[in-house]
Design a protein around this motif. Structure first.
Motif, PDB file in Angstrom:
ATOM      1  N   LYS B 104      12.030   3.404  -5.199  1.00  0.00           N
ATOM      2  CA  LYS B 104      11.161   4.542  -4.913  1.00  0.00           C
ATOM      3  C   LYS B 104       9.719   4.272  -5.269  1.00  0.00           C
ATOM      4  O   LYS B 104       8.849   5.092  -5.030  1.00  0.00           O
ATOM      5  CB  LYS B 104      11.651   5.764  -5.713  1.00  0.00           C
ATOM      6  CG  LYS B 104      13.052   6.184  -5.320  1.00  0.00           C
ATOM      7  CD  LYS B 104      13.072   6.665  -3.890  1.00  0.00           C
ATOM      8  CE  LYS B 104      14.449   7.121  -3.492  1.00  0.00           C
ATOM      9  NZ  LYS B 104      14.497   7.485  -2.060  1.00  0.00           N
ATOM     10  N   ASN B 105       9.485   3.134  -5.892  1.00  0.00           N
ATOM     11  CA  ASN B 105       8.188   2.966  -6.500  1.00  0.00           C
ATOM     12  C   ASN B 105       7.274   1.967  -5.811  1.00  0.00           C
ATOM     13  O   ASN B 105       6.061   2.018  -6.009  1.00  0.00           O
ATOM     14  CB  ASN B 105       8.347   2.502  -7.962  1.00  0.00           C
ATOM     15  CG  ASN B 105       9.169   3.455  -8.775  1.00  0.00           C
ATOM     16  OD1 ASN B 105      10.290   3.782  -8.391  1.00  0.00           O
ATOM     17  ND2 ASN B 105       8.618   3.920  -9.876  1.00  0.00           N
ATOM     18  N   HIS B 173       3.907   3.303  -6.644  1.00  0.00           N
ATOM     19  CA  HIS B 173       3.838   4.722  -6.972  1.00  0.00           C
ATOM     20  C   HIS B 173       4.321   4.868  -8.409  1.00  0.00           C
ATOM     21  O   HIS B 173       5.493   4.616  -8.708  1.00  0.00           O
ATOM     22  CB  HIS B 173       4.715   5.534  -6.026  1.00  0.00           C
ATOM     23  CG  HIS B 173       4.342   5.343  -4.590  1.00  0.00           C
ATOM     24  ND1 HIS B 173       3.206   5.864  -4.048  1.00  0.00           N
ATOM     25  CD2 HIS B 173       4.950   4.652  -3.596  1.00  0.00           C
ATOM     26  CE1 HIS B 173       3.119   5.516  -2.768  1.00  0.00           C
ATOM     27  NE2 HIS B 173       4.166   4.786  -2.476  1.00  0.00           N
ATOM     28  N   PRO B 175       5.747   6.473 -11.477  1.00  0.00           N
ATOM     29  CA  PRO B 175       6.570   7.676 -11.694  1.00  0.00           C
ATOM     30  C   PRO B 175       6.138   8.471 -12.918  1.00  0.00           C
ATOM     31  O   PRO B 175       6.943   8.868 -13.739  1.00  0.00           O
ATOM     32  CB  PRO B 175       7.980   7.101 -11.847  1.00  0.00           C
ATOM     33  CG  PRO B 175       7.763   5.746 -12.391  1.00  0.00           C
ATOM     34  CD  PRO B 175       6.474   5.246 -11.835  1.00  0.00           C
ATOM     35  N   GLY B 177       3.557  11.724 -13.761  1.00  0.00           N
ATOM     36  CA  GLY B 177       2.727  12.707 -13.088  1.00  0.00           C
ATOM     37  C   GLY B 177       3.082  12.741 -11.614  1.00  0.00           C
ATOM     38  O   GLY B 177       4.208  12.455 -11.209  1.00  0.00           O
ATOM     39  N   THR B 178       2.120  13.066 -10.780  1.00  0.00           N
ATOM     40  CA  THR B 178       2.401  13.144  -9.343  1.00  0.00           C
ATOM     41  C   THR B 178       1.326  12.404  -8.571  1.00  0.00           C
ATOM     42  O   THR B 178       0.148  12.468  -8.906  1.00  0.00           O
ATOM     43  CB  THR B 178       2.409  14.607  -8.874  1.00  0.00           C
ATOM     44  OG1 THR B 178       1.163  15.196  -9.218  1.00  0.00           O
ATOM     45  CG2 THR B 178       3.559  15.364  -9.504  1.00  0.00           C
ATOM     46  N   GLY B 179       1.759  11.726  -7.518  1.00  0.00           N
ATOM     47  CA  GLY B 179       0.817  11.105  -6.596  1.00  0.00           C
ATOM     48  C   GLY B 179      -0.053  10.034  -7.203  1.00  0.00           C
ATOM     49  O   GLY B 179      -1.152   9.793  -6.722  1.00  0.00           O
ATOM     50  N   VAL B 229      -3.416  12.338  -8.211  1.00  0.00           N
ATOM     51  CA  VAL B 229      -3.631  13.708  -7.786  1.00  0.00           C
ATOM     52  C   VAL B 229      -3.502  14.612  -9.005  1.00  0.00           C
ATOM     53  O   VAL B 229      -2.479  14.610  -9.698  1.00  0.00           O
ATOM     54  CB  VAL B 229      -2.604  14.126  -6.715  1.00  0.00           C
ATOM     55  CG1 VAL B 229      -2.788  15.590  -6.336  1.00  0.00           C
ATOM     56  CG2 VAL B 229      -2.743  13.243  -5.481  1.00  0.00           C
ATOM     57  N   LYS B 234      -7.832  14.992  -5.780  1.00  0.00           N
ATOM     58  CA  LYS B 234      -7.446  13.590  -5.723  1.00  0.00           C
ATOM     59  C   LYS B 234      -8.628  12.750  -6.174  1.00  0.00           C
ATOM     60  O   LYS B 234      -9.757  12.935  -5.701  1.00  0.00           O
ATOM     61  CB  LYS B 234      -7.043  13.185  -4.306  1.00  0.00           C
ATOM     62  CG  LYS B 234      -6.669  11.710  -4.212  1.00  0.00           C
ATOM     63  CD  LYS B 234      -6.742  11.174  -2.798  1.00  0.00           C
ATOM     64  CE  LYS B 234      -6.628   9.644  -2.811  1.00  0.00           C
ATOM     65  NZ  LYS B 234      -6.857   9.057  -1.494  1.00  0.00           N
ATOM     66  N   GLU B 297     -13.937   7.867  -5.279  1.00  0.00           N
ATOM     67  CA  GLU B 297     -13.779   8.927  -4.283  1.00  0.00           C
ATOM     68  C   GLU B 297     -13.076  10.122  -4.914  1.00  0.00           C
ATOM     69  O   GLU B 297     -12.115   9.962  -5.671  1.00  0.00           O
ATOM     70  CB  GLU B 297     -12.977   8.419  -3.076  1.00  0.00           C
ATOM     71  CG  GLU B 297     -12.977   9.391  -1.917  1.00  0.00           C
ATOM     72  CD  GLU B 297     -12.461   8.751  -0.632  1.00  0.00           C
ATOM     73  OE1 GLU B 297     -12.800   9.247   0.446  1.00  0.00           O
ATOM     74  OE2 GLU B 297     -11.719   7.762  -0.727  1.00  0.00           O
ATOM     75  N   VAL B 300     -11.102  17.295  -2.922  1.00  0.00           N
ATOM     76  CA  VAL B 300     -10.647  18.557  -3.494  1.00  0.00           C
ATOM     77  C   VAL B 300     -10.101  19.439  -2.390  1.00  0.00           C
ATOM     78  O   VAL B 300     -10.797  19.710  -1.404  1.00  0.00           O
ATOM     79  CB  VAL B 300     -11.804  19.292  -4.212  1.00  0.00           C
ATOM     80  CG1 VAL B 300     -11.288  20.565  -4.872  1.00  0.00           C
ATOM     81  CG2 VAL B 300     -12.449  18.383  -5.239  1.00  0.00           C
ATOM     82  N   ASP B 301      -8.856  19.863  -2.539  1.00  0.00           N
ATOM     83  CA  ASP B 301      -8.262  20.828  -1.614  1.00  0.00           C
ATOM     84  C   ASP B 301      -8.548  22.230  -2.125  1.00  0.00           C
ATOM     85  O   ASP B 301      -8.161  22.578  -3.240  1.00  0.00           O
ATOM     86  CB  ASP B 301      -6.744  20.626  -1.557  1.00  0.00           C
ATOM     87  CG  ASP B 301      -6.382  19.599  -0.499  1.00  0.00           C
ATOM     88  OD1 ASP B 301      -7.292  19.171   0.220  1.00  0.00           O
ATOM     89  OD2 ASP B 301      -5.204  19.237  -0.424  1.00  0.00           O
TER      90      ASP B 301
END
Lengths: 326, 588
Positions: B104-105, B173, B175, B177-179, B229, B234, B297, B300-301
């Motif tokens: 997964k990573n 990726h 594992p 936190g997220t993203g 993220v 991000k 970079e 921001v969403d």
């Protein structure tokens, strides 16, 4: 020829953080302008087990798509896993079997469709897609990508360049001109140069001018002692990257390309003898009355060979070494 | 280059470790594991007559029948996937793409392409001229001083390079936190072969010499990046280094002894006009260069499909042979949002500044020690790179219904160059400002028919031009005839100053595009398009530059199956532009 480094103020270096600070200040104000896109989340639907989806959509049960088995950390914790990560909560649709009761990115408003993808892929290089020319033209993620397809390549619906030129037909025609990048030969792809996910100035493109071209043609990167200013300005002043009739992707043949900015060589109007001759150094040649035109007005880069720049001075003092002949 | 090797070792090690940790991928112990593949065996050949260099620019220049072997493999189990595609044609042409999605990573991609690129061989057949200075009593030509000759020292040589491009990409990726993603990329692009190098000297006569030179260039690029993220934000950082290494020995050209081309005399006079003569020197030497880049970079969403992105990039480039250094700083701010159900908008602004080292050239005086000579030609090369730029854009999209889309675009490009003259009458006019507006209309006319029309107007004040690049003016002589006292010392050097501005870029441009596509089901379509451009620069002092482009085309696509695609088309392109060509006057 010693260097004289210029130690000018690095104003731009300080401007970047200032702009970013201004951005953070403006955020609360501009956020009031936004329009809420997706109404599915607001409905009273709930997430169900994926098995409920596969009871009807059995064709996807054996699917090898990577989108079926994602871990939580891969999805940035913003969505659930499985079918409903893209299609939204499915309880209403399970009950009614009505297609209107579930989000379908393939037929949805492109903004809605793209959001379904970007909620995970925001962290990828495609995060700027919503600002891209493709997005503005209502080309959505699923226009090019087969989301249910197996994990092969980038899930493209067909391979490059066929996929791209199915819309960009004029570029397909350019690829068949005598001088072209080896795209139709399969040695390059469109995405070696183009970023289909974002054309707003990005971190990569905002660097040095022409850096995209120099990422392969690094031999022309310099910076050189003797410069040719249009080389610095824009490669496309002289070159047509998608293809041209003239050699070396030139927008037109020499000498006409050069003569748009430069004087014809001053020897070109001097008449010649009609007959054979031998120079003091023993080189023999045949001259005609108009041989100077043939010699000096055929191809400028036969003598000005280092047209992209050079560190070596040309021979004449009066030309100050800058004629790019060495 | 230790940095580059480090990245490569890291990528290879990651692949090896993952292979050990997931033996099921290869051994098939997992019951759900599958492997499928395709082997294709074919041949490839061509037969061509005449000058084939341009037709076969990317083929090895031979007519043997080569095998064309393809292998595609795709395997997966619950945790891992791999994808392999390779094509072999001959010892020069090989394609290989591989991807391993391990666990997964980790996502690892590898690609290798190699192909032949044919390079030009100029036989220099257009040289051969001796000046006619008069006509004798019988009406025959009287030859004078100037001569033009050439030689190709390797006329049978076939020039070309093998281009090898290898890319590796490791994406991990994390594992936690997220993203959170770690990225490492490595690229090795090499060109190996031979090319023609032309050397020109004008000591006793103008002589162009062609010779064979070895090409042995390697460009390596390594990138390390980390992004994460944090809620709706991000943040990412990338460091990239690109190293160009020219490993070939430079070609050398023999520059003849300076002397009068007819009688061999006046050596000192001719030598006093040249930086070098009567020696062998390197020519066409490509310097090594190194580019480093840092990029930050932030994206921001915001609520309601609204995004703001900002980035800052610093790039340092260096000519490692000469020691010239250049610095680029760029900052970008971009915003996009949906303002109403059918209306989207975006805008961006980039500021970029470039500063390149200047370079002082200490040259011998012109005709030093000669009668009337001694003029100082020292100068400082101020770089055309030095500039401040603003790139702005604004876009409004109105999608009134599915399949109908009106897009309005505006773009601003302002470039203030420090040392490039744009107006012969005003040294302070250094800023080019370009405004572009474009309207694009997309419409699905019927269920299977879609169309697009776009119209663009561009206005540029002070575009990049060649000031005093063309056309001499009587009375603007740079050097006047010099009386050396003795007949053998008389020097006639008479060259008028150029006064005209030449251009290939317009001040005003109108560009139109249109296309129409009709589909016959999902597997067949016909399309027609037409592009036109009308460009003009009427701010020049001697003429108006004009360029017209007319390019219509038609294409058809038939795809009976995924494996069989038939495409055909006809395209016509007509480009017409003009230039001012003045008769030149020079006697020297």
């Amino acid at each position: 020829m010693p260097a004289t480094p210029r130690k000018r103020a690095r104003a731009c270096a300080r401007a970047g953080p200032r702009i970013l600070a201004a951005l953070l200040t403006l955020l609360p104000g501009v956020s009031a302008l936004a329009y809420e896109v997706d109404s599915f989340e607001a409905r009273a639907a709930a997430y169900v087990d994926d098995a409920a989806c596969l009871e009807c959509h059995e064709e996807y049960a054996a699917s090898t798509t990577v989108h079926r088995d994602l871990e939580e950390f891969e999805t940035a914790a913003v969505v659930t896993r499985g079918c409903q990560s893209c299609h939204g909560p499915g309880s209403l649709h399970v009950e009614s079997n009505d297609p209107d009761d579930i989000r379908n990115p393939a037929t949805a408003d492109p903004v809605v469709a793209n959001r379904a993808c970007l909620q995970c892929h925001r962290a990828d290089d495609v995060g700027a897609f919503e600002m891209s020319l493709h997005a503005a033209a209502d080309v959505s993620c699923v226009s090019c990508h087969d989301i249910h397809g197996p994990q092969r390549g980038a899930l493209l619906r067909s391979s490059q360049p066929d996929l791209c030129v199915s819309c960009h037909q004029d570029q397909r025609a350019s690829m068949y001109l005598p001088s072209h990048h080896p795209v139709r030969e399969g040695r390059m792809t469109c995405t070696d140069c183009h970023d289909p996910h974002g054309s707003t100035p990005s971190a990569a493109s905002a660097g040095r001018p022409n850096d995209l071209c120099l990422s392969c043609h690094a031999r022309h990167a310099g910076p050189f002692v003797f410069e040719h200013s249009p080389v610095i300005e824009d490669c496309t002043i002289c070159h047509a990257p998608h293809g041209s009739v003239a050699n070396s992707l030139l927008v037109q043949n020499e000498p006409f390309l050069c003569l748009q900015c430069h004087q014809a060589h001053f020897h070109a109007t001097i008449p010649g003898i009609d007959g054979e001759f031998t120079s003091l150094d023993g080189y023999s040649a045949v001259s005609t009355h108009d041989a100077s035109k043939r010699g000096f007005l055929t191809k400028c880069t036969q003598c000005h060979t280092e047209i992209h720049g050079s560190d070596l001075p040309s021979q004449s003092i009066s030309g100050q070494g800058a004629a790019l002949t060495r | 280059m230790r940095n580059h090797r480090g990245v490569r070792v890291l990528a290879v090690a990651a692949v090896a470790l993952l292979g050990m940790s997931h033996p099921g991928t290869a051994s098939g112990e997992d019951e759900s594991a599958s492997l499928e593949g395709t082997v294709s065996v074919g041949g490839y050949g061509a037969s061509l007559d005449g000058v084939t260099g341009r037709v076969r620019e990317y083929d090895v220049d031979r007519e043997d029948l080569d095998p064309d072997l393809k292998l595609e493999l795709f395997g997966w189990n619950d945790a891992n996937r791999f994808d392999l595609r390779t094509e072999f044609r001959n010892e020069t042409e090989l394609d290989l793409d591989a991807r391993l999605d391990a666990g997964k990573n980790v996502d690892v991609k590898f690609s290798h392409r190699s192909f032949y690129h044919s390079l030009d061989h100029d036989l220099l057949g257009n040289f051969g001229w001796r000046e006619r200075v008069g006509v004798d009593s019988l009406g025959g030509d009287v030859g004078g001083g100037k001569m033009l000759t050439s030689e190709d020292t390797d006329p049978l040589a076939v020039y070309g390079v093998r281009v090898t491009d290898t890319k590796e990409r490791l994406e991990m990726h994390v594992p936690v936190g997220t993203g959170t993603t770690f990225l490492a990329e490595y690229r090795n692009l090499s060109r190996e072969g031979t090319r023609q190098v032309l050397g020109v000297d004008h000591c006793a006569n103008c002589h162009v010499r062609g010779q064979t030179a070895v090409v042995d260039e390697r460009m390596q690029q390594a990138t390390l990046g980390l992004s994460t993220v944090l809620s709706e934000v991000k943040v990412g950082y990338r460091f990239s280094v690109r190293d160009f290494d020219n490993r070939a020995e430079a070609a050398r050209n023999r520059f003849m002894q300076a002397r009068h081309p007819v009688n061999g005399a006046s050596g000192a006079e001719f030598a006093s006009r040249l930086l070098y003569e009567n020696e062998t020197l390197e020519v066409s030497k490509t310097p090594n260069n190194l580019t480093r880049s840092h990029a930050v970079e932030v994206a921001v969403d915001l609520s309601g499909s609204q995004t703001v992105r900002g980035s800052y990039v610093r790039t340092d480039a260096e000519n490692q042979s000469a020691g010239i250094k250049m610095e680029t700083n760029a900052a970008t701010l971009a915003w996009q949002a949906r303002l109403a159900r059918a209306v989207r908008a975006s805008a961006s602004l980039t500021r970029r500044e470039l500063q390149n080292d200047s370079w002082e050239l200490d040259l011998p005086n012109w005709r030093e020690g000669r009668p009337g000579g001694g003029q100082d030609f020292d100068w400082t090369r101020l770089s055309a790179y030095d500039r401040e730029e603003y790139l702005g854009s604004a876009r409004l999209v109105w999608a009134s219904r599915p399949g109908r889309n009106l897009r309005l675009d505006y773009a601003l490009h302002s470039t203030d160059r420090d040392h490039v003259l744009l107006d012969p009458d005003d040294d302070s006019a250094t800023r080019t400002v370009q405004h572009t507006v474009r309207a694009t209309w997309s419409e699905r006319i019927a269920k299977a028919t879609r169309s697009r029309l776009s119209a663009e107007y561009e206005h540029t004040s002070l575009p990049f031009v060649s000031v005093r690049g063309i056309c001499e003016e009587a009375g603007s002589d740079v050097f006047m005839p010099i009386d050396g006292g003795q007949p053998s010392d008389w020097i006639y050097y008479f060259q008028r100053e150029r006064i005209g501005t030449g251009a290939s870029l317009p001040t005003k441009a109108v560009r139109l595009k249109g296309n129409l596509t009709h589909g016959f089901g999902a597997r067949a379509s016909v399309s027609a398009y037409a592009n036109a451009a009308f460009e003009k620069n009427d701010d020049l002092n001697l003429y108006d530059f004009e360029r017209t482009v007319i390019a219509p085309g038609f294409s058809a696509l038939l795809m009976p199956s995924d494996e069989f695609v038939f495409a055909t088309g006809v395209a016509h392109s007509r480009i017409k532009s003009n230039a001012k060509l003045c008769v030149t006057v020079m006697d020297g």
